[in-house]
Design a protein around this motif. Structure first.
Motif, short mmCIF file in Angstrom:
data_model
loop_
_atom_site.label_atom_id
_atom_site.label_comp_id
_atom_site.label_asym_id
_atom_site.label_seq_id
_atom_site.Cartn_x
_atom_site.Cartn_y
_atom_site.Cartn_z
N HIS A 297 3.37 -8.05 12.10
CA HIS A 297 2.60 -7.31 11.40
C HIS A 297 3.11 -7.40 9.72
O HIS A 297 2.51 -7.67 8.78
CB HIS A 297 2.34 -5.81 11.87
CG HIS A 297 1.68 -4.97 10.87
ND1 HIS A 297 0.37 -4.63 11.09
CD2 HIS A 297 1.81 -4.53 9.63
CE1 HIS A 297 0.02 -3.64 10.03
NE2 HIS A 297 0.85 -3.74 9.23
N GLU A 298 4.55 -6.93 9.76
CA GLU A 298 5.24 -7.10 8.35
C GLU A 298 5.40 -8.15 7.84
O GLU A 298 5.50 -8.47 6.49
CB GLU A 298 6.67 -6.37 8.39
CG GLU A 298 6.44 -4.78 8.96
CD GLU A 298 5.65 -3.87 8.19
OE1 GLU A 298 5.67 -4.23 7.06
OE2 GLU A 298 4.79 -3.05 8.61
N HIS B 4 2.20 -8.94 5.64
CA HIS B 4 2.38 -8.54 4.45
C HIS B 4 3.32 -9.32 3.49
O HIS B 4 2.94 -9.61 2.53
CB HIS B 4 2.66 -7.16 4.39
CG HIS B 4 1.87 -6.05 5.20
ND1 HIS B 4 0.61 -6.07 4.65
CD2 HIS B 4 2.01 -5.08 6.08
CE1 HIS B 4 0.13 -4.83 5.48
NE2 HIS B 4 0.76 -4.50 6.33
N ASN C 79 -4.02 1.14 11.91
CA ASN C 79 -3.60 0.74 10.35
C ASN C 79 -4.79 0.56 9.48
O ASN C 79 -4.49 0.73 8.15
CB ASN C 79 -2.77 -0.57 10.33
CG ASN C 79 -1.34 -0.08 10.14
OD1 ASN C 79 -0.82 0.44 8.93
ND2 ASN C 79 -0.38 -0.16 11.33
N ASP D 10 -1.99 0.91 6.03
CA ASP D 10 -2.79 -0.11 5.36
C ASP D 10 -4.22 0.49 4.68
O ASP D 10 -4.55 0.09 3.65
CB ASP D 10 -2.76 -1.53 6.07
CG ASP D 10 -1.63 -1.88 6.28
OD1 ASP D 10 -0.51 -1.73 5.46
OD2 ASP D 10 -1.26 -2.35 7.47
N TRP E 98 4.40 0.16 1.64
CA TRP E 98 3.55 0.90 2.83
C TRP E 98 3.87 0.42 3.94
O TRP E 98 4.90 -0.59 3.96
CB TRP E 98 2.17 0.33 2.38
CG TRP E 98 2.20 -1.07 2.80
CD1 TRP E 98 1.59 -1.81 3.72
CD2 TRP E 98 2.02 -2.12 1.72
NE1 TRP E 98 1.49 -3.19 3.58
CE2 TRP E 98 1.89 -3.45 2.38
CE3 TRP E 98 2.69 -2.27 0.55
CZ2 TRP E 98 1.88 -4.51 1.73
CZ3 TRP E 98 2.68 -3.23 -0.24
CH2 TRP E 98 2.35 -4.55 0.29
#
Ligand SMILES: [Zn+2]
Length: 264
Positions: free
Chosen positions: A61-62, A65, A185, A193, A264
């Protein structure tokens, strides 16, 4: 959760993926383990598989981003701690489109991973699909002698076990975390998010009232979800959304010309 970055500790795990620095705070492992200890029947090996699935899923997930941020010319770093993660970057220019894309890239990366897992299971000749929560599985119709069943809150996921060691529980945990974490999220709640996305859109629509409206939306949505969780006897979800509603409400009260946050 997700608010601010903890100071470095001696137990931090540090490494790089695709040149992006990653730091894992020791509390990350602890919180992941506690979340996995739901039932007393949980065996130690199941807990380890669960922690591995949470670690990998939140990292993906990170990374979504971070890679999106880097594609827009920024220098991101990733921290995993508590109940989640943080991809930080120092913006060098402002663009609504790039901020939206970076926010969407986290859940998007998780959904891509889930899609790849589903495709992998299916390509290996094992049925996989969704079924209603209380619907019994029809083994003959599905064409499998045994089925794994994993609750996804509103529906259940099933698949024919690949019967290879811990691979089946790992698949179930990875699909659970990636799908649920991705959907949660996207709710318009700070600091998730979806909260960032709602703020960007509401500020673009109305620069003067946008942030205040996004905070009210966050309070209402988090309080509503806490109420639903309470009615479902889901203590953990109730506490999490209740806490997020409280934080948004406090931020709303303190709000006066609050600048844009870049984390975030
Ligand atoms: Zn995210």
């Amino acid at each position: 959760m997700l608010v601010g970055e903890p100071p470095p500790t001696q137990a931090d795990l540090r490494f790089r993926i695709f040149g992006i620095p990653v730091r894992v705070h020791p509390f990350f492992w602890l919180v992941a383990l506690l979340l996995g200890m739901g039932g007393s029947e949980t065996r130690p090996v199941d807990a380890l598989v669960w922690v591995a699935a949470v670690f990998f899923s939140i990292l993906i997930h990170e990374m979504g981003h971070a890679l999106a941020a880097r594609a827009h010319g920024w220098y991101p770093s990733i921290t995993l701690y508590g109940l989640g993660g943080l991809a930080t970057y120092a913006p060098t220019h402002e663009s609504l489109r790039s901020r939206l894309l970076i926010s969407l890239a986290g859940p998007g990366a998780g959904f891509l991973l889930a899609t790849a897992i589903v495709a992998g299971v299916r390509l290996s000749g094992h049925p996989i699909g969704l079924v209603g929560r209380s619907t019994p599985l029809d083994f003959d119709a599905i064409g499998a002698p045994a089925l794994m069943r994993q609750s996804l809150v509103l529906v259940d996921l099933y698949f024919a076990p690949l019967a290879m060691g811990q691979l089946d529980p790992l698949i179930a945990d990875l699909l659970y975390v990636n799908l649920l974490w991705g959907v949660v999220n996207l709710f318009p709640i700070y600091p998730l998010d979806g909260g960032q996305i709602a703020r960007e859109l509401l500020v673009a629509a109305n620069p003067h009232e946008g942030i205040r409206r996004s905070l009210w939306l966050s309070v209402g949505c988090a309080a509503g979800l806490a109420g639903i969780a309470l009615s479902q006897n889901s203590v953990f979800s109730m506490l999490m959304f209740g806490y997020l509603a409280y934080v948004s409400y406090r931020t709303l009260q303190a709000y006066s010309g609050w600048g844009r946050s870049d984390r975030w």
